[in-house]
Design a protein around this motif. Structure first.
Motif, PDB file in Angstrom:
ATOM      1  N   LEU A 105      22.939  39.294 -14.206  1.00  0.00           N
ATOM      2  CA  LEU A 105      23.335  39.810 -12.902  1.00  0.00           C
ATOM      3  C   LEU A 105      23.815  38.679 -11.998  1.00  0.00           C
ATOM      4  CD1 LEU A 105      23.569  42.035 -10.778  1.00  0.00           C
ATOM      5  CD2 LEU A 105      21.125  41.730 -10.291  1.00  0.00           C
ATOM      6  N   HIS A 106      23.037  37.606 -11.908  1.00  0.00           N
ATOM      7  CA  HIS A 106      23.414  36.509 -11.024  1.00  0.00           C
ATOM      8  C   HIS A 106      24.685  35.818 -11.510  1.00  0.00           C
ATOM      9  CE1 HIS A 106      20.037  35.940  -8.080  1.00  0.00           C
ATOM     10  NE2 HIS A 106      19.505  36.848  -8.889  1.00  0.00           N
ATOM     11  N   ALA A 107      24.827  35.655 -12.816  1.00  0.00           N
ATOM     12  CA  ALA A 107      26.040  35.029 -13.342  1.00  0.00           C
ATOM     13  C   ALA A 107      27.264  35.884 -13.065  1.00  0.00           C
ATOM     14  CB  ALA A 107      25.892  34.776 -14.842  1.00  0.00           C
ATOM     15  N   THR A 108      27.100  37.198 -13.180  1.00  0.00           N
ATOM     16  CA  THR A 108      28.218  38.103 -12.899  1.00  0.00           C
ATOM     17  C   THR A 108      28.640  38.009 -11.441  1.00  0.00           C
ATOM     18  OG1 THR A 108      27.498  39.626 -14.640  1.00  0.00           O
ATOM     19  CG2 THR A 108      28.971  40.511 -12.956  1.00  0.00           C
ATOM     20  N   LEU A 109      27.664  37.976 -10.536  1.00  0.00           N
ATOM     21  CA  LEU A 109      27.977  37.866  -9.120  1.00  0.00           C
ATOM     22  C   LEU A 109      28.571  36.504  -8.779  1.00  0.00           C
ATOM     23  CD1 LEU A 109      24.779  39.601  -7.668  1.00  0.00           C
ATOM     24  CD2 LEU A 109      27.090  40.567  -7.778  1.00  0.00           C
ATOM     25  N   LEU A 117      23.279  32.076  -0.601  1.00  0.00           N
ATOM     26  CA  LEU A 117      22.588  33.204   0.015  1.00  0.00           C
ATOM     27  C   LEU A 117      23.291  34.518  -0.267  1.00  0.00           C
ATOM     28  CD1 LEU A 117      20.410  34.318   1.940  1.00  0.00           C
ATOM     29  CD2 LEU A 117      21.952  33.790   3.842  1.00  0.00           C
ATOM     30  N   GLU A 118      24.613  34.531  -0.269  1.00  0.00           N
ATOM     31  CA  GLU A 118      25.338  35.793  -0.498  1.00  0.00           C
ATOM     32  C   GLU A 118      25.057  36.336  -1.901  1.00  0.00           C
ATOM     33  OE1 GLU A 118      29.488  35.293   0.466  1.00  0.00           O
ATOM     34  OE2 GLU A 118      29.084  35.995   2.513  1.00  0.00           O
ATOM     35  N   ARG A 119      25.003  35.472  -2.901  1.00  0.00           N
ATOM     36  CA  ARG A 119      24.707  35.935  -4.251  1.00  0.00           C
ATOM     37  C   ARG A 119      23.293  36.491  -4.337  1.00  0.00           C
ATOM     38  NH1 ARG A 119      23.842  31.558  -6.570  1.00  0.00           N
ATOM     39  NH2 ARG A 119      21.635  31.934  -6.938  1.00  0.00           N
ATOM     40  N   THR A 120      22.340  35.755  -3.761  1.00  0.00           N
ATOM     41  CA  THR A 120      20.949  36.202  -3.799  1.00  0.00           C
ATOM     42  C   THR A 120      20.780  37.526  -3.062  1.00  0.00           C
ATOM     43  OG1 THR A 120      20.202  33.900  -3.868  1.00  0.00           O
ATOM     44  CG2 THR A 120      18.577  35.567  -3.249  1.00  0.00           C
ATOM     45  N   ARG A 199      32.741  41.694   1.101  1.00  0.00           N
ATOM     46  CA  ARG A 199      32.456  40.280   1.310  1.00  0.00           C
ATOM     47  C   ARG A 199      33.377  39.412   0.447  1.00  0.00           C
ATOM     48  NH1 ARG A 199      30.105  39.080   5.802  1.00  0.00           N
ATOM     49  NH2 ARG A 199      29.556  37.056   4.902  1.00  0.00           N
ATOM     50  N   LEU A 200      33.653  39.863  -0.754  1.00  0.00           N
ATOM     51  CA  LEU A 200      34.505  39.074  -1.637  1.00  0.00           C
ATOM     52  C   LEU A 200      35.941  38.983  -1.117  1.00  0.00           C
ATOM     53  CD1 LEU A 200      33.230  40.381  -5.087  1.00  0.00           C
ATOM     54  CD2 LEU A 200      32.905  38.086  -4.133  1.00  0.00           C
ATOM     55  N   THR A 201      36.395  40.033  -0.467  1.00  0.00           N
ATOM     56  CA  THR A 201      37.768  40.018   0.068  1.00  0.00           C
ATOM     57  C   THR A 201      37.843  39.476   1.477  1.00  0.00           C
ATOM     58  OG1 THR A 201      37.564  42.277   0.934  1.00  0.00           O
ATOM     59  CG2 THR A 201      38.367  42.031  -1.334  1.00  0.00           C
TER      60      THR A 201
END
Length: 206
Positions: A105-109, A117-120, A199-201
Motif C-alpha cells: 500500500l505505501h509503495a503504491t502511494l 505525511l501525505e502518504r501516511t 492531492r496528486l493533481t
C-alpha cells in the motif's frame, strides 16, 4: 494457525483458551507452549493468517487507484469472513502478512507521488475506511439475541420515525433501512480515492 482461526470463527475471542486450542490440535497445553507463549501470541498469529487471505494484485495493474481498490477490497472481504478480527485491530500489527500488504500500500502511494505525511495520511484514511466499514457491518450482522439484521434495522427506523422532530434528516432520508453494505463501502472508497487524486493533481492545494 488454521485451527486457531477456525476456533475463533466458530466461538469468538472469548472462548479461545490455550487448553481449548490444544484439544483441537489433539496435543497437550505444554506442547502448545513450546510454540506460543500466550493467548495474545495466538491472536497475533491468527490475525496475521487472516491478512494473508487478502491477495495482492499480481502483477500490479500499473494504476495506483486500481491496485489500492483491489487491495482494500480483499482486506475487507477477509475481515468479513472472520468478523472477530474487527475487535483486534487496535493492537500493533507486525506479522509478515500484515507488513507485506502494508508495504504494498505505501509503495503504491509513494509511486503515485505521495510522500511523507501525505502518504501516511492517505494510507491511514484507506485503512480506517476498511476497518470502520468492516467493524460496523460485523456488529450489525452478528448481534446477539436472535434478532436478524432486518428486524434490528426496522426497529431502529421506527425509533427514528417516532422522534422525527428531533432527527428529521434521519427520519426522512433513512439511516439504516435499505442500507447496502457493499454499495456504501464502494462509494465511501471513491470519496477517499478522489481526495487522494485531488492531492496528486494539486486541485485541493491552497
Amino acid at each position: 494457525m488454521a485451527e486457531a482461526v477456525a476456533l475463533l470463527d466458530e466461538e469468538g475471542i472469548g472462548k479461545l483458551t490455550m487448553r481449548r486450542l490444544a484439544e483441537r490440535l489433539d496435543t497437550g497445553s505444554t506442547t502448545l507452549y513450546w510454540h506460543v507463549q500466550t493467548k495474545d501470541d495466538v491472536l497475533d498469529l491468527a490475525l496475521d493468517a487472516v491478512f494473508g487471505e487478502a491477495r495482492l494484485p499480481e502483477p500490479p495493474s500499473g494504476g495506483w487507484r486500481a491496485d489500492v481498490t483491489a487491495l482494500v477490497g480483499e482486506w475487507r472481504a477477509a475481515m468479513l469472513r472472520h468478523p472477530w478480527t474487527a475487535t483486534l485491530l487496535a493492537r500493533p500489527l507486525l506479522g509478515p502478512n500484515v507488513l507485506e500488504r502494508t508495504e504494498f500500500l505505501h509503495a503504491t502511494l509513494l509511486d503515485a507521488g505521495l510522500a511523507g505525511l501525505e502518504r501516511t495520511a492517505a494510507a491511514y484514511a484507506l485503512s480506517h475506511h476498511v476497518i470502520g466499514a468492516a467493524m460496523m457491518q460485523a456488529a450489525w450482522q452478528g448481534r446477539d439475541g436472535g434478532q436478524d439484521e432486518g428486524d434490528v434495522r426496522r426497529a431502529a427506523d421506527e425509533h427514528l420515525r417516532e422522534r422525527r422532530d428531533r432527527y428529521p434528516t434521519l427520519a426522512e432520508h433513512g439511516h439504516l433501512s435499505g442500507h447496502d453494505w457493499d454499495a456504501t463501502f464502494d462509494q465511501g472508497l471513491i470519496y477517499v480515492l478522489d481526495g487522494i487524486a485531488a492531492r496528486l493533481t494539486g486541485a485541493s492545494r491552497p
